[in-house]
Every structure is written in structure tokens, then in C-alpha cells.
Design a protein around this motif. Structure first.
Motif, mmCIF file in Angstrom:
data_model
loop_
_atom_site.group_PDB
_atom_site.id
_atom_site.type_symbol
_atom_site.label_atom_id
_atom_site.label_comp_id
_atom_site.label_asym_id
_atom_site.label_seq_id
_atom_site.Cartn_x
_atom_site.Cartn_y
_atom_site.Cartn_z
ATOM 1 N N UNK A 212 0.924 -1.068 0.033
ATOM 2 C CA UNK A 212 -0.089 0.086 -0.163
ATOM 3 C C UNK A 212 0.742 1.460 -0.152
ATOM 4 N N UNK A 213 2.045 1.191 0.729
ATOM 5 C CA UNK A 213 2.587 2.467 0.840
ATOM 6 C C UNK A 213 3.709 2.742 -0.398
ATOM 7 N N UNK A 214 4.168 1.377 -0.970
ATOM 8 C CA UNK A 214 5.253 1.644 -1.904
ATOM 9 C C UNK A 214 4.909 1.028 -3.207
ATOM 10 N N UNK A 215 3.909 0.342 -3.351
ATOM 11 C CA UNK A 215 3.463 -0.196 -4.481
ATOM 12 C C UNK A 215 4.525 -1.523 -4.859
ATOM 13 N N UNK B 271 7.773 5.651 0.926
ATOM 14 C CA UNK B 271 8.257 4.586 -0.011
ATOM 15 C C UNK B 271 9.660 3.757 0.773
ATOM 16 N N UNK B 272 10.169 4.525 1.823
ATOM 17 C CA UNK B 272 11.507 3.856 2.257
ATOM 18 C C UNK B 272 10.758 2.921 3.603
ATOM 19 N N UNK B 273 9.747 3.257 4.083
ATOM 20 C CA UNK B 273 9.119 2.320 4.953
ATOM 21 C C UNK B 273 8.370 1.139 4.443
ATOM 22 N N UNK B 274 8.004 1.363 3.033
ATOM 23 C CA UNK B 274 7.566 0.078 2.442
ATOM 24 C C UNK B 274 8.599 -0.852 2.128
#
Length: 243
Positions: free
Chosen positions: A57-60, A194-197
Motif C-alpha cells: 500500500x505504501x510503496x507499490x 516509500x522507504x518504510x515500504x
């Protein structure tokens, strides 16, 4: 941060409980196999519906997919290095855990394996806390730690280690893994989405690799024919908690 400490202690206290039980009692292998199967199902569900779903969900798909593969690769590399360091024979750690090697080294080999497996699991728990409380993952980690420390403590006692040494050794491991939860929460707190993903999916990949490499083979080896049912039960419980 207090939540991370409490979650770390709750997940890792299973190592101490297992060590105490293993110092006083030798359980049937089928019991530990079934417990490992239950933990495997719970971890698979927690990874699918908490860690990786949030990462996706956060980064694709691209970021989460690459993170997942990178985490798995990191675990495989670290595990191979550990095997060579302990025995000079890749894969020997797993054979010793299954009972086909010298009894004297099984307990410490399993302790090393639990630490290697537990670091990504507990880091994943800490990272997941950045997005809210992860009760599902906490329960899954608890049930994976308990049988592994139980078997390891039994082997260490059979090798001549005192009860105090066995319990102290596993307690130190528990503190280390508690610190991993706190570290995961600290690192994740300042990350962009994105980094958390990537961090979530990386931790998930490492945990998934540890399942395929350690927990599920051990459950299959000693938990049959109940291992399949226990895996499904663990998956269902974890899914209900995550719903």
C-alpha cells in the motif's frame, strides 16, 4: 517507545519460558513440531495481511517486491555464513536440529538459528509498530520462539550444561531480540512512506525465508500428521486477529 519495549519483552519472554521448561522437562518431538507448524501458519498470515499488505500500500508492487526478495536473499546469505562458521558444512545446522548430527552441538546451533531468525522477525515487529499495534505478529513470534527454545534447552541439558547456564543463555538471547524490536521502531519512526515500504517488505522477506528454511522443515519432520492442521489453525487465528 514504551510500546516497543513491552512488545519486545512479550515476544521474547517465550524464549525464557521455553528454556525453563526445557531445563526441567523433555517434551515429545511431535509436540514441538505441532507448535512450530502453528507458529508457521500464524507468521504467514501476519506477513500477508499486515507487513506485506502495508508495504504494498505504501510503496507499490515494485518497491515492496524488491524489498521482499532482498530480505529473503539477506537471510539466506547470513544463514549460509552461520552454517559454515558453526560446522564448516552448509546445511549442517538444519540436520543437527533434526537430530541427525552430534547431540552436543544441537542446542547452541539452534540458539544461533533462533537468533538469526528472531532478529528479522523482531525488527519486523518494531517496524510494524510505526503504523500501529501489531498484535497478530506479536502472537506469531511468541509461538515460534517457545518450541525452538524448548528444544534447544533440552539439547543443551543433554550436552551437560547446567540449568542456570541454559536459562541465562536464552535470557540473554531474549534481551537481544527485545532490543531488535526497539531498534526497528526507532529506525521506522523517521522513514518516508516509500522507504518504510521497503523496510517492511525487507523484514517480511527475511521472516518468510526463515520460515521456509527452519520452522516449516522442522514442523514437517516432527509434527506429522498434525502439522498441516496446526498450520491452518495458526493461519486462521492470525487472520482473525488481523481482520
Amino acid at each position: 517507545m514504551l510500546t516497543a519495549v513491552l512488545f519486545g519483552l512479550a515476544a521474547s519472554i517465550a524464549l525464557v519460558i521455553g528454556a525453563i521448561a526445557g531445563s526441567l522437562w523433555r517434551p515429545p518431538r511431535r509436540v514441538t513440531g505441532v507448535l512450530l507448524a502453528f507458529a508457521s501458519g500464524a507468521l504467514i498470515s501476519a506477513l500477508a495481511f499486515e507487513l506485506f499488505e502495508e508495504a504494498f500500500h505504501l510503496g507499490g508492487a515494485l518497491r515492496s517486491g524488491l524489498g521482499l526478495l532482498a530480505g529473503a536473499a539477506a537471510f539466506v546469505l547470513a544463514d549460509s555464513v552461520l552454517d559454515r562458521y558453526l560446522t564448516g558444512d552448509p546445511g549442517a545446522e538444519q540436520r543437527k536440529v533434526a537430530g541427525t548430527g552430534a547431540r552436543g552441538g544441537i542446542g547452541f546451533a539452534l540458539l544461533a538459528a533462533v537468533t538469526l531468525d528472531g532478529v528479522p522477525e523482531n525488527l519486523a515487529l518494531g517496524v510494524s509498530l510505526a503504523g500501529g499495534v501489531s498484535l497478530t505478529l506479536l502472537i506469531a513470534i511468541f509461538f515460534s520462539n517457545l518450541p525452538e527454545s524448548l528444544v534447544g534447552a533440552v539439547a543443551m541439558r543433554e550436552a551437560g550444561q547446567s540449568k542456570a547456564t541454559v536459562i541465562t543463555t536464552w535470557a540473554v538471547c531474549a534481551l537481544l531480540l527485545t532490543a531488535a524490536v526497539v531498534l526497528g521502531r526507532l529506525v521506522a519512526g523517521g522513514l518516508s512512506d516509500p522507504v518504510l515500504a521497503v523496510a517492511l517488505s525487507f523484514a517480511g522477506g527475511a521472516v518468510l525465508a526463515s520460515l521456509a528454511d527452519t520452522l516449516m522443515p522442522e514442523a514437517f519432520e516432527h509434527g506429522r500428521p498434525l502439522n498441516a492442521f496446526a498450520t491452518a489453525a495458526g493461519f486462521f487465528l492470525s487472520f482473525v486477529l488481523a481482520a
